[in-house]
Design a protein around this motif. Structure first.
Motif, mmCIF file in Angstrom:
data_model
loop_
_atom_site.group_PDB
_atom_site.id
_atom_site.type_symbol
_atom_site.label_atom_id
_atom_site.label_comp_id
_atom_site.label_asym_id
_atom_site.label_seq_id
_atom_site.Cartn_x
_atom_site.Cartn_y
_atom_site.Cartn_z
ATOM 1 N N LEU A 74 -31.808 -69.680 -50.174
ATOM 2 C CA LEU A 74 -32.229 -69.161 -48.825
ATOM 3 C C LEU A 74 -31.233 -69.932 -47.741
ATOM 4 N N GLU A 75 -30.572 -71.058 -48.009
ATOM 5 C CA GLU A 75 -29.375 -71.682 -47.331
ATOM 6 C C GLU A 75 -28.343 -70.896 -47.591
ATOM 7 N N GLN A 76 -27.803 -70.561 -48.897
ATOM 8 C CA GLN A 76 -26.889 -69.601 -49.343
ATOM 9 C C GLN A 76 -26.772 -68.200 -48.479
ATOM 10 N N THR A 77 -27.889 -67.586 -48.486
ATOM 11 C CA THR A 77 -28.238 -66.449 -47.673
ATOM 12 C C THR A 77 -27.854 -66.542 -46.136
ATOM 13 N N VAL A 78 -28.540 -67.582 -45.553
ATOM 14 C CA VAL A 78 -28.118 -67.737 -44.200
ATOM 15 C C VAL A 78 -26.584 -67.842 -43.868
ATOM 16 N N PHE A 79 -25.807 -68.674 -44.849
ATOM 17 C CA PHE A 79 -24.263 -68.830 -44.622
ATOM 18 C C PHE A 79 -23.616 -67.642 -45.339
ATOM 19 N N GLY A 80 -24.446 -66.768 -45.725
ATOM 20 C CA GLY A 80 -23.550 -65.588 -46.533
ATOM 21 C C GLY A 80 -22.968 -65.609 -47.595
ATOM 22 N N ALA A 81 -23.279 -66.569 -48.363
ATOM 23 C CA ALA A 81 -22.719 -67.024 -49.971
ATOM 24 C C ALA A 81 -23.686 -65.748 -50.883
ATOM 25 N N VAL A 82 -25.013 -65.486 -50.343
ATOM 26 C CA VAL A 82 -25.748 -64.607 -51.101
ATOM 27 C C VAL A 82 -26.064 -63.733 -49.990
#
Length: 324
Positions: A74-82
């Motif tokens: 989820l953190e990665q998604t917020v920052f666009g890595a996922v």
């Protein structure tokens, strides 16, 4: 985690130009393994997108915790890595209060009622509530009814949970639910539960048939009690950073493919539930009905006031309950 979401939300103040017509590969994360209905459904979404964009947009799937547990991704998604992420809705309850609503125990009268709520105006508002936190809600995936299972005894009444250490997802409401039933709530990532059950760190957990079977929890926790206390769905989200780079036309294509994947998921899910139940029953596990489900309902009623007591959330509950 909450501060990270807020920081990401602030960063979204900057504008992004739509992506040009070029190949785009969207990274999608899921903690479930290859072959699980949610994974297959996101792969199906990728096939639909590839067809509707003539190959310009594709999805690359990373299931089975390849990119971490749900909080990590989820953190990665917020920052666009996922780019795209399928998570259990409870993972967002401490971030966006509206996501609490579908997790309230005994809110839905039936699977049909659940679907009319989630795929109607109430569900749309819950999906939209994620945007200030760096996520765009695309659709819900059904996740069946959740039931208690443990290593000790059948659960027939709330009193049978007294003193049991029960694993829950990391959300305040799930912790409060177990405490109201007399158990000791133990927040824990799903990937740690099998070992926790095996070594006695926890006595039990609660989940649907496929999760109980596919995680192999049934091997170490043989008592499965059909409380049906929750129909908390899964949710499919896309990073707002990614979303804002898409053209309006491609945003429409992504949303349509996501919603079609939810219908595809529903078909897969029903088959998976049947297969999982047969596997568990074949292993000789002790499965029991609950004679008085209303006893659980009454015990958990305080959750509504505590977690959905604001005018905004109470209105969503009322509208969900009034949905025919």
């Amino acid at each position: 985690m909450y501060r990270l979401f807020l920081a990401a939300a602030v960063s979204l103040m900057a504008g992004f130009a739509p992506l040009a017509a070029a190949d785009l590969v969207l990274r999608a994360a899921d903690t479930h393994p290859y072959g699980y209905p949610t994974v297959r459904s996101v792969q199906h979404m990728g096939e639909l997108l590839e067809k509707s964009t003539e190959g310009r947009i594709r999805i690359s799937m990373y299931p089975g915790r390849q990119l971490g547990e749900e909080w990590d991704t989820l953190e990665q998604t917020v920052f666009g890595a996922v780019d795209i992420n399928r998570v259990f809705l409870a993972a967002l309850q401490n971030v966006a209060p509206e996501t609490i609503i579908p997790s309230l125990p005994f809110l839905f009268r039936s699977e049909e009622h659940r679907d009319r709520v989630l795929y109607g105006p109430v569900g749309d508002e819950i999906l939209a509530s994620l945007e200030p936190y760096g996520l765009v809600g695309l659709t819900f995936y059904e996740s069946g009814s959740r039931n208690f299972y443990n290593t000790r005894r059948p659960i027939l009444t709330p009193a049978d949970l007294q003193g049991l250490r029960i694993r829950v997802p990391n959300s305040d409401m799930n912790v409060a639910m177990i405490e109201l039933l007399g158990g000791n709530a133990t927040p824990m990532e799903l990937g740690q539960v099998y070992e926790g059950l095996r070594n006695g760190t926890v006595d039990g957990a609660e989940n649907n048939w496929p999760s109980y079977a596919d995680t192999r929890h049934f091997e170490v926790a043989p008592f499965y009690s059909l409380t049906g206390h929750s129909m908390t769905p899964e949710i499919l989200v896309i990073s707002k950073l990614t979303w804002d780079k898409l053209s309006p036309e491609d945003q429409k294509r992504v949303r349509e493919a996501a919603r079609e994947s939810a219908r595809y998921m529903s078909t897969l899910w029903k088959a998976q539930v049947q297969e999982a139940r047969e596997r568990v029953e074949g292993a000789g596990n002790k499965i029991n009905d609950v004679p008085d489900r209303d006893a659980f309902r009454r015990a958990l009623q305080p959750l509504y006031e505590r977690f959905a007591g604001t005018p905004r959330l109470a209105d969503l509950v009322r509208r969900a309950e009034e949905t025919e």
